[in-house]
Each structure stands twice: as structure tokens, then as C-alpha cells.
Scaffold this active site. Structure first.
Site, PDB file in Angstrom:
ATOM      1  N   GLN A 203       0.827  -1.217   0.000  1.00  0.00           N
ATOM      2  CA  GLN A 203       0.000   0.000   0.000  1.00  0.00           C
ATOM      3  C   GLN A 203       0.856   1.260   0.000  1.00  0.00           C
ATOM      4  O   GLN A 203       0.438   2.299  -0.504  1.00  0.00           O
ATOM      5  CB  GLN A 203      -0.916   0.019   1.233  1.00  0.00           C
ATOM      6  CG  GLN A 203      -2.037  -1.007   1.214  1.00  0.00           C
ATOM      7  CD  GLN A 203      -1.651  -2.268   1.950  1.00  0.00           C
ATOM      8  OE1 GLN A 203      -0.485  -2.660   1.979  1.00  0.00           O
ATOM      9  NE2 GLN A 203      -2.623  -2.936   2.543  1.00  0.00           N
ATOM     10  N   ASP A 244      -6.212   1.134  12.689  1.00  0.00           N
ATOM     11  CA  ASP A 244      -7.430   0.386  12.351  1.00  0.00           C
ATOM     12  C   ASP A 244      -8.335   0.192  13.558  1.00  0.00           C
ATOM     13  O   ASP A 244      -9.545   0.090  13.428  1.00  0.00           O
ATOM     14  CB  ASP A 244      -7.075  -0.972  11.749  1.00  0.00           C
ATOM     15  CG  ASP A 244      -6.583  -0.766  10.333  1.00  0.00           C
ATOM     16  OD1 ASP A 244      -5.390  -0.469  10.157  1.00  0.00           O
ATOM     17  OD2 ASP A 244      -7.419  -0.859   9.410  1.00  0.00           O
TER      18      ASP A 244
END
Ligand code: MRU
Length: 353
Positions: A203, A244
Site C-alpha cells: 500500500q 485500524d
């Protein structure tokens, strides 16, 4: 659609459907996937067409509305029963990012609290999904502003390091960790961003680097294993990462590799910041030990394109996230300000006020 100038919105509501930037195709192709059904939204979250904690929340909220549209009844109780099933399918997509569960709960709350016909509930659901989307954008901008306040003042222009992608692509737009980087860049306080490539899904190399190029942010991509060396060489002034799920005591789950980054930052006396909206804080978990960690397909480790990297007969372990203990985190930057990890409860008090 052509490449954006510098505004990137990973989830757009357009013509009664959700358009998702297909993040599995970046940076090579900038394309959109049109989503009309909640099942397809669940699949898009699972396959990471849309990814990043807040963006998953926004996508799931629209998924809930799309699912509500498919329920063919005017009976309120039957409607709510079916909507619970839609929620369950969306919840089962990815376990770690709490924003997913947060957004679905908010949508269910809207459904239960809207008095009136089923058609009216559906309209209220669309409105809530759009609110979740627009709020996240404002939240990220506030995180960017507060981030600027806590970045080291030792130099006028800083070199920052980030991991994974916590940018516009991972949120409604702008970004959390990359939002702080963006704000620093726009205020003339950024010399350069170092982006970990972020194995195994890359990513950093693919998405963070792409976002930086869109905005002209100077970016250097390194492999994850080079971060300690860069710190030892005095190249890094601060680390900023996303999250997260953050437990009540500040322990933070983020992309695998974040924990080791925090350890090496501590070893080099480099501040380590987590930037995240309060929707990422799970106050029901006292610490990070109970944060569910997603395990993904081992193919992500051993396969690059069509090439198999490893010999037959080996085993794999592919946790997608790790938990950084609160004591390694200099501050958690939220839309209500930056807090010591141990002071997170204060951020909640401020939110309620
Ligand atoms: O597996 P991903 O790509 O969804 O993981 C994303 C991250 O770990 C991000 O750092 C996190 O979601 C924060 S996004 C603002």
C-alpha cells in the site's frame, strides 16, 4: 475517468450507486467500480477494492443503504430483520478496522430510530451514509491541523516517515496520517515523506506514493527493512501512521510492520504519532490484546504477479495487522486534538461536550 488533479475521493455517491476507486489497480490504472448491491459492496471490501479503516466505514454505510433498497417489504419489523442480515454480511468482511462496525451500528441506529414508513427509513439511511462520508472528510482535515501543532519544532522543514496508506484513499478524502503530511506540505513544513513500501500488499509503494505524486509531495519509497537504517542515518524527524483500531488504553492496531517501526523509532528517540478519527477508538476494549487480527491469504506473501517466490513445502503466516503498545506512541492525533495514549478517555469527554 481521467486521473485526478489532487483531490481523491475513494467512495462517491453518484446516480444512485456507489462509485469506488479500484485500489487494487492503482497506480497503473485509475478506474472506478460501480456498486449497486450490498453483496457487491461486501465483496469490494473483502477484496480491498476499497480499503483503509475510515473508507471501509463509509463504504459499508453505503452498502447498508444499498442493502435496504433491496428489501421488498413495507412491514417495519420484517424490514429491520432483513437489514440485520445485510449488516451481518457487511460485518463479516474484515475483522480489524473498527470503523466498519462503528458505521454499521450507526446505520442500524438510524433504522431503529427513524419512525415512519419503510420508504422513510431508507431515505434516512442514505442521509446517514452521506453524513458519515462528509463528516470523515472534516475529521481528517482537523486531524491534519492538530497534527501540525504536535510535529517537532526542531526544524522548519521535517522529513516524515509513514507506513501503509492512511491517505485520502483510506478515508473519505484527505487522510489521517497522510492528512498530517498533507497539511505539513501545504504549510511549507515538509521537506520529504519517506514511505515504507508495506509488504505484502505494498500500500505504501502503490497507494501512498501515488497520492503524493498527485499532489506534488516529495516522496521516497523504501522497503520496510530500510526504516531503521534511515533513522540511524538521521534522515527521519518523526513517524506518522494511521490506525485500524485503538483500545481504550491507547494500544493501536495498524498495518503489519507498524509495531516494529514504533520500536525502532523509540530506539532512535524519534517521535511516533498515530493519527486517527475517534471512530477508530474502541472504548469497549481495555487494551490491545483482544483486537481481532485479520489473517489474509498466504498468496499475498509468496506470489508476485504470476511468479511464485518460495519453494514448495513451506508454511506461511500472514497477519495483516499488529498491535503497537501505547507506551511506544508519542501522541494520538484525533479530530479533537492530540492526546497522550493514556489520556484517550479525555478525547471522548471532549467529543461529548
Ligand atoms: O489492509 P488495509 O490496506 O485496509 O490497511 C490499512 C491500514 O492499516 C491503515 O493504516 C489504516 O486503516 C488507517 S487508514 C486512515
Amino acid at each position: 475517468m481521467s486521473s485526478p488533479a489532487n483531490q481523491v475521493y475513494p467512495v462517491i455517491w453518484h446516480n444512485n450507486s456507489a462509485l469506488l476507486i479500484d485500489q487494487t489497480r492503482l497506480p497503473g490504472e485509475y478506474t472506478f467500480v460501480e456498486i449497486h448491491r450490498s453483496e457487491d459492496m461486501a465483496q469490494a471490501i473483502k477484496t480491498m477494492i476499497v480499503r483503509g479503516a475510515p473508507a471501509i466505514g463509509v463504504a459499508a454505510a453505503y452498502g447498508m443503504y444499498l442493502g435496504s433498497r433491496e428489501i421488498d417489504t413495507t412491514n417495519r419489523d420484517r424490514f429491520l430483520e432483513h437489514l440485520e442480515q445485510v449488516a451481518q454480511t457487511l460485518r463479516s468482511t474484515r475483522p480489524t478496522a473498527v470503523n466498519l462496525f462503528w458505521a454499521i451500528s450507526r446505520m442500524m441506529k438510524t433504522a431503529y430510530e427513524t419512525l415512519g414508513t419503510v420508504a422513510e427509513i431508507k431515505q434516512a439511511l442514505l442521509k446517514t451514509a452521506q453524513t458519515i462520508n462528509s463528516e470523515d472528510l472534516q475529521t481528517c482535515q482537523a486531524i491534519g491541523d492538530y497534527g501540525l501543532e504536535v510535529l517537532p519544532k526542531t526544524k522548519e522543514k521535517l522529513t516524515l516517515l509513514t507506513h501503509c496508506n492512511a491517505g485520502a484513499l483510506a478515508t473519505a478524502g484527505y487522510g489521517t496520517a497522510l492528512g498530517v503530511v498533507r497539511s505539513a506540505f501545504r504549510q511549507g513544513r515538509l521537506a520529504r515523506l519517506f514511505a515504507d513500501e508495506t509488504r505484502p500488499r505494498l500500500q505504501g509503494a502503490k497507494l501512498t506514493a501515488w497520492e503524493c505524486v498527485q499532489e506534488g509531495i516529495p516522496v521516497t519509497v523504501i522497503t520496510d527493512s530500510m526504516a531503521a537504517h534511515c533513522m540511524q542515518q538521521g534522515l527521519i524527524d518523526a513517524v506518522v501512521v494511521g490506525a485500524d483500531r485503538i483500545a481504550a488504553n491507547g494500544d493501536t492496531a495498524n498495518k503489519i510492520g507498524t509495531y516494529s517501526l514504533a520500536i525502532i523509532a523509540k530506539a532512535h528517540n524519534i517521535p511516533f504519532f498515530v493519527a486517527a478519527p475517534l471512530s477508530t477508538v474502541d472504548f469497549s476494549l481495555p487494551d490491545g490484546s483482544k483486537i481481532p487480527i485479520e489473517e489474509r491469504n498466504p498468496e499475498e506473501i509468496y506470489k508476485v504477479g504470476d511468479t511464485i517466490l518460495t519453494p514448495e513445502g513451506v508454511e506461511f503466516y500472514n497477519p495483516a495487522f499488529d498491535v503497537t503498545p501505547a507506551n511506544l506512541i508519542t501522541a494520538i492525533i484525533t479530530e479533537n486534538g492530540a492526546f497522550a495514549a493514556t489520556d484517550l478517555a479525555k478525547s471522548q469527554a471532549q467529543q461529548v461536550a
